[in-house]
Scaffold this motif. Structure first.
Motif, short mmCIF file in Angstrom:
data_model
loop_
_atom_site.label_atom_id
_atom_site.label_comp_id
_atom_site.label_asym_id
_atom_site.label_seq_id
_atom_site.Cartn_x
_atom_site.Cartn_y
_atom_site.Cartn_z
N HIS A 105 0.84 -1.20 0.00
CA HIS A 105 0.00 0.00 0.00
C HIS A 105 0.88 1.25 0.00
O HIS A 105 2.04 1.21 0.43
N PHE A 106 0.32 2.37 -0.46
CA PHE A 106 1.11 3.59 -0.57
C PHE A 106 0.33 4.83 -0.17
O PHE A 106 -0.89 4.88 -0.25
N PHE A 107 1.10 5.81 0.26
CA PHE A 107 0.62 7.16 0.53
C PHE A 107 1.55 8.11 -0.21
O PHE A 107 2.77 7.96 -0.14
N ILE A 108 0.98 9.07 -0.93
CA ILE A 108 1.79 10.03 -1.69
C ILE A 108 1.45 11.45 -1.22
O ILE A 108 0.28 11.79 -1.03
N ALA A 109 2.50 12.26 -1.08
CA ALA A 109 2.33 13.67 -0.77
C ALA A 109 3.32 14.47 -1.61
O ALA A 109 4.27 13.92 -2.17
N ARG A 110 3.07 15.77 -1.71
CA ARG A 110 4.04 16.64 -2.37
C ARG A 110 5.32 16.66 -1.56
O ARG A 110 5.30 16.73 -0.32
N PHE A 111 6.45 16.56 -2.23
CA PHE A 111 7.75 16.58 -1.56
C PHE A 111 8.17 18.02 -1.30
O PHE A 111 8.12 18.86 -2.19
#
Length: 347
Positions: A105-111
């Motif tokens: 599973h993954f979570f993505i946010a702006r770096f």
């Protein structure tokens, strides 16, 4: 959907569901490990945009049920905090499961580029904390304490079931943490902790929590970060703006977030607390604020003892602070009894 333009083996290319969460028409040109985590994998993903620009994203990846809990906690917490203080929180992008690996599973946010080795000054640090509390004050769903999901401190699950009472909510959490702390040490006897535990739960917690919800007073829940140690608060680039991340959010009493600033484990202390009180009023009764600050600090210390049970010093640290509060309450009770004098009987 984005495409993975890297010259790597097909097995190393990004998953289709992850690519679908990145900018439409973008090309992934770089994927590198980012930061350190004991519980999941983290990556920095650079995407070349159709207009020739680029955008960078942060990915947190976990496996199995535990991994899902971690990324769900991250996404839900960051989404909630971003709603109120977008200038202080990386923008959440997506939460999902790999198409090729249904157990990942993954979570993505702006770096966001941050200054890793510099703890923000009190003015910058507490501006972010005070803004989160002030802007969210009174906006909890149904006016209750809790959170929509059980969040994570490290990989330690936090029971966020909704409650109408702050005393009930916090007491339930503390009982749960102490039970897990005992389990983490395999029930290893600790005579002083066994003596203090019932006194802490039955005397200390009511003494310092109940007055905030009696005699016409009440606790208005706000959104709290709940893990504001210096590793989770950094300057954004070369600015004076602090970025908060890795929250294990909940709707609760704002002073919970201040416990970490008392903890001698971190180089923070009174200047940070004083800066916060300039912007947010102390809860009533004001004379109890120092004891409440210690009480909320103990939460984090118990959690560390759960996560790192092989370090006996962590257990002794929170036990000593429990003892301090127990003795403070007992001294207060003794003083009150002395003022009342002996009971007289009338025949």
């Amino acid at each position: 959907m984005a495409t993975d333009a890297r010259d790597v083996d097909e097995n190393l290319k990004l998953d289709e569901n992850l690519l679908a969460a990145l900018p439409e028409g973008g090309k992934v040109v770089s994927v590198k490990p980012s930061g350190e985590s004991d519980y999941c994998n983290t990556y920095r993903i650079e995407v070349e945009l159709p207009d020739g620009g680029s955008e960078v994203f942060f990915e947190k990846e976990g496996s199995g049920d535990q991994g899902w809990g971690l990324v769900e906690s991250a996404f839900t917490s960051e989404s909630a905090t971003y709603e109120f203080v977008p200038e202080h929180v990386p923008r959440p992008v997506s939460l999902g499961t790999y198409k090729s690996r249904p157990d990942k599973h993954f979570f993505i946010a702006r770096f966001i580029e941050m200054v890793e080795d510099d703890t923000p000054r009190p003015e910058s640090y507490m501006a972010a904390v005070a803004a989160l509390h002030s802007r969210s004050m009174g906006k909890a769903p149904g006016g209750k304490f809790g959170f929509p999901v059980n969040t994570r401190f490290g990989d330690l699950e936090q029971d966020n079931a909704w409650s109408d009472s702050w005393e009930e909510y916090w007491t339930r959490q503390m009982k749960g943490y102490l039970d897990r702390e005992d389990a983490a040490h395999n029930g290893e006897p600790h005579e002083e902790l066994e003596r203090l535990r019932p006194l802490f739960l039955e005397k200390v917690l009511p003494r310092y929590l109940r007055p905030m919800e009696t005699d016409g007073r009440s606790v208005t829940p706000c959104l709290i970060h709940a893990d504001l140690w210096p590793g989770n608060v950094k300057y954004i680039g070369d600015s004076d703006t602090a970025c908060m991340y890795d929250a294990c959010a909940m709707w609760g009493h704002n002073e919970v977030d201040l416990g970490v600033f008392r903890n001698p484990r971190y180089q923070l202390g009174k200047p940070y607390l004083k800066e916060y009180w300039k912007q947010v009023p102390i809860s009533e009764p004001e004379e109890d604020v120092d004891s409440r600050n210690t009480l909320y600090m103990i939460r984090g210390q118990i959690m560390l003892s759960i996560l790192y049970p092989h370090d006996p010093k962590l257990r002794e640290i929170f036990v000593s602070n429990m003892r301090l509060l127990v003795e403070r309450v007992q001294d207060e009770e003794t003083a009150q009894s002395s003022q009342q004098g002996p009971t007289q009987s009338h025949l």
